[in-house]
Design a protein around this motif. Structure first.
Motif, PDB file in Angstrom:
ATOM      1  N   GLU A  94      29.861   3.065  42.354  1.00  0.00           N
ATOM      2  CA  GLU A  94      29.521   3.610  43.668  1.00  0.00           C
ATOM      3  C   GLU A  94      28.377   2.836  44.317  1.00  0.00           C
ATOM      4  O   GLU A  94      27.420   2.444  43.649  1.00  0.00           O
ATOM      5  N   ILE A  95      28.494   2.649  45.620  1.00  0.00           N
ATOM      6  CA  ILE A  95      27.433   2.032  46.433  1.00  0.00           C
ATOM      7  C   ILE A  95      27.180   2.951  47.624  1.00  0.00           C
ATOM      8  O   ILE A  95      28.123   3.338  48.317  1.00  0.00           O
ATOM      9  N   ASN A  96      25.898   3.317  47.870  1.00  0.00           N
ATOM     10  CA  ASN A  96      25.630   4.172  49.024  1.00  0.00           C
ATOM     11  C   ASN A  96      25.884   3.403  50.329  1.00  0.00           C
ATOM     12  O   ASN A  96      25.718   2.178  50.396  1.00  0.00           O
ATOM     13  N   PRO A 102      24.192  -7.969  54.634  1.00  0.00           N
ATOM     14  CA  PRO A 102      25.085  -9.134  54.701  1.00  0.00           C
ATOM     15  C   PRO A 102      25.858  -9.302  53.399  1.00  0.00           C
ATOM     16  O   PRO A 102      25.329  -9.019  52.320  1.00  0.00           O
ATOM     17  N   ARG A 103      27.084  -9.742  53.495  1.00  0.00           N
ATOM     18  CA  ARG A 103      27.922  -9.928  52.311  1.00  0.00           C
ATOM     19  C   ARG A 103      27.248 -10.886  51.332  1.00  0.00           C
ATOM     20  O   ARG A 103      26.747 -11.945  51.704  1.00  0.00           O
ATOM     21  N   ARG A 144      35.230  -3.560  45.094  1.00  0.00           N
ATOM     22  CA  ARG A 144      35.695  -4.936  45.202  1.00  0.00           C
ATOM     23  C   ARG A 144      36.128  -5.259  46.633  1.00  0.00           C
ATOM     24  O   ARG A 144      35.875  -6.355  47.140  1.00  0.00           O
ATOM     25  N   GLU A 145      36.760  -4.314  47.270  1.00  0.00           N
ATOM     26  CA  GLU A 145      37.197  -4.542  48.651  1.00  0.00           C
ATOM     27  C   GLU A 145      36.001  -4.653  49.584  1.00  0.00           C
ATOM     28  O   GLU A 145      35.983  -5.493  50.493  1.00  0.00           O
ATOM     29  N   GLU A 185      33.448 -11.558  43.838  1.00  0.00           N
ATOM     30  CA  GLU A 185      32.333 -12.352  43.327  1.00  0.00           C
ATOM     31  C   GLU A 185      31.021 -11.574  43.303  1.00  0.00           C
ATOM     32  O   GLU A 185      30.048 -12.011  42.667  1.00  0.00           O
ATOM     33  N   ASN A 186      30.986 -10.434  43.963  1.00  0.00           N
ATOM     34  CA  ASN A 186      29.779  -9.615  44.029  1.00  0.00           C
ATOM     35  C   ASN A 186      29.902  -8.342  43.207  1.00  0.00           C
ATOM     36  O   ASN A 186      29.169  -7.368  43.435  1.00  0.00           O
TER      37      ASN A 186
END
Length: 235
Positions: free
Chosen positions: A106-108, A115-116, A134-135, A140-141
Motif C-alpha cells: 500500500e502507498i498513501n 514524480p515517478r 506496479r501500475e 522498476e520502483n
C-alpha cells in the motif's frame, strides 16, 4: 540553535550556538563494511511515548526536533518509512527518493503525487496491493523482498545496489523493531521532548519478538528541555 552540548565527539561541549555546519559535523556519519550507513530518527516523550495523545507523532514534534529532522533528511540519499507511519503522518513527496515499506503493498495517495521514480515500494510477492502498486509506480520502483515475510537484510542490500549509501529511516516503531532484529541499523537518533503522554501509545520500538540492542552514545544536545541524541549500534 542555542543549546548546551552535553556530549559530542565532533563539537566542543558547553553552551554554544550550533550553526548548520556544526550540526552537520555533529552528525557526520562513518561508513559500515558494506559501504552503507543506516540511521533511524525517532522522537518520544519523556515517558517513552512515540505519539501524542491523538496517536500522531507530529503532536509531540517541536522546533528543535524539526530542525534535526530536516537536517538529517538533507544528509540522506534516501528515506525509508513504514506505510503505516506514512499514512498516519500524511507523508507527501520528500524531494528525494523515499522507500515505503508495506507488506500489503500500500502507498498513501499523497505520495502518489510525487514524480515517478521518487517513491519506491518495498513489499512482498504475495502483497494484495502489488498489482496496483506496479501500475502506479512502475515495475522498476517496486522492490520484492520475500514471498510473505519481508527480508530487511535484503532491503539494505537493495538500497546499496541502487547507489544509496546514506540511508535515513523514519520508523515507524514496528519497522524499527524489524530493522533492529536483523541487525541492519547502524545508528539511532532520538529526540526526547519535555512532555509526558499517558495512555496506551506506541514506543519508538514496537514488536512481539524480544529485542536487546546495545548502544554507544556519541552526541547529546539540550535546548529548552529537549534532549537530542545519537547512539551507535554496537556490533
Amino acid at each position: 540553535m542555542a543549546v548546551r552540548v552535553l556530549m559530542s565527539n565532533n563539537v566542543a561541549a558547553g553552551p554554544d550556538e550550533i550553526d548548520d555546519q556544526a550540526l552537520a559535523r555533529a552528525y557526520d556519519a562513518p561508513t559500515a563494511a558494506d559501504g552503507l550507513w543506516v540511521r533511524v530518527n525517532m522522537v518520544s516523550s519523556v515517558d517513552g511515548s512515540a505519539q501524542g495523545e491523538d496517536g500522531v507523532t507530529a503532536t509531540i514534534n517541536n522546533a528543535p526536533d524539526k530542525r534535526v529532522f530536516h537536517a538529517l533528511r538533507s544528509y540522506a540519499d534516501v528515506v525509508v518509512v513504514g506505510a503505516g507511519t506514512a499514512r498516519a503522518e500524511n507523508y507527501g513527496p520528500a524531494g528525494k527518493p523515499l522507500v515505503v515499506v508495506s507488506r500489503k503493498g500500500e502507498i498513501n495517495e499523497r505520495l502518489l503525487e510525487a514524480p515517478r521514480g521518487e517513491v519506491i515500494l518495498a513489499t512482498v510477492g504475495h502483497a494484495p496491493g502489488l498489482p496496483a502498486a506496479r501500475e502506479a509506480l512502475g515495475d522498476e520502483n517496486v522492490m520484492i523482498l520475500g514471498s510473505y515475510a519481508m527480508d530487511f537484510g535484503a532491503l539494505r542490500r537493495e538500497l546499496g545496489a541502487r547507489g544509496w549509501t546514506h540511508v535515513l529511516g523514519e520508523g515507524g516503531p514496528h519497522v524499527l523493531h524489524d530493522l533492529l532484529t536483523v541487525g541492519v541499523v547502524d545508528e539511532l537518533c532520538l529526540t526526547i521532548v519535555p512532555r509526558i503522554v499517558g495512555g496506551d501509545h506506541l514506543r519508538i520500538v514496537q514488536g512481539h519478538q524480544p529485542l536487546d540492542v546495545a548502544l554507544d552514545p556519541v552526541l547529546l544536545l539540550e535546548e529548552e528541555g529537549t534532549l537530542i541524541g545519537r547512539w551507535l549500534v554496537k556490533g
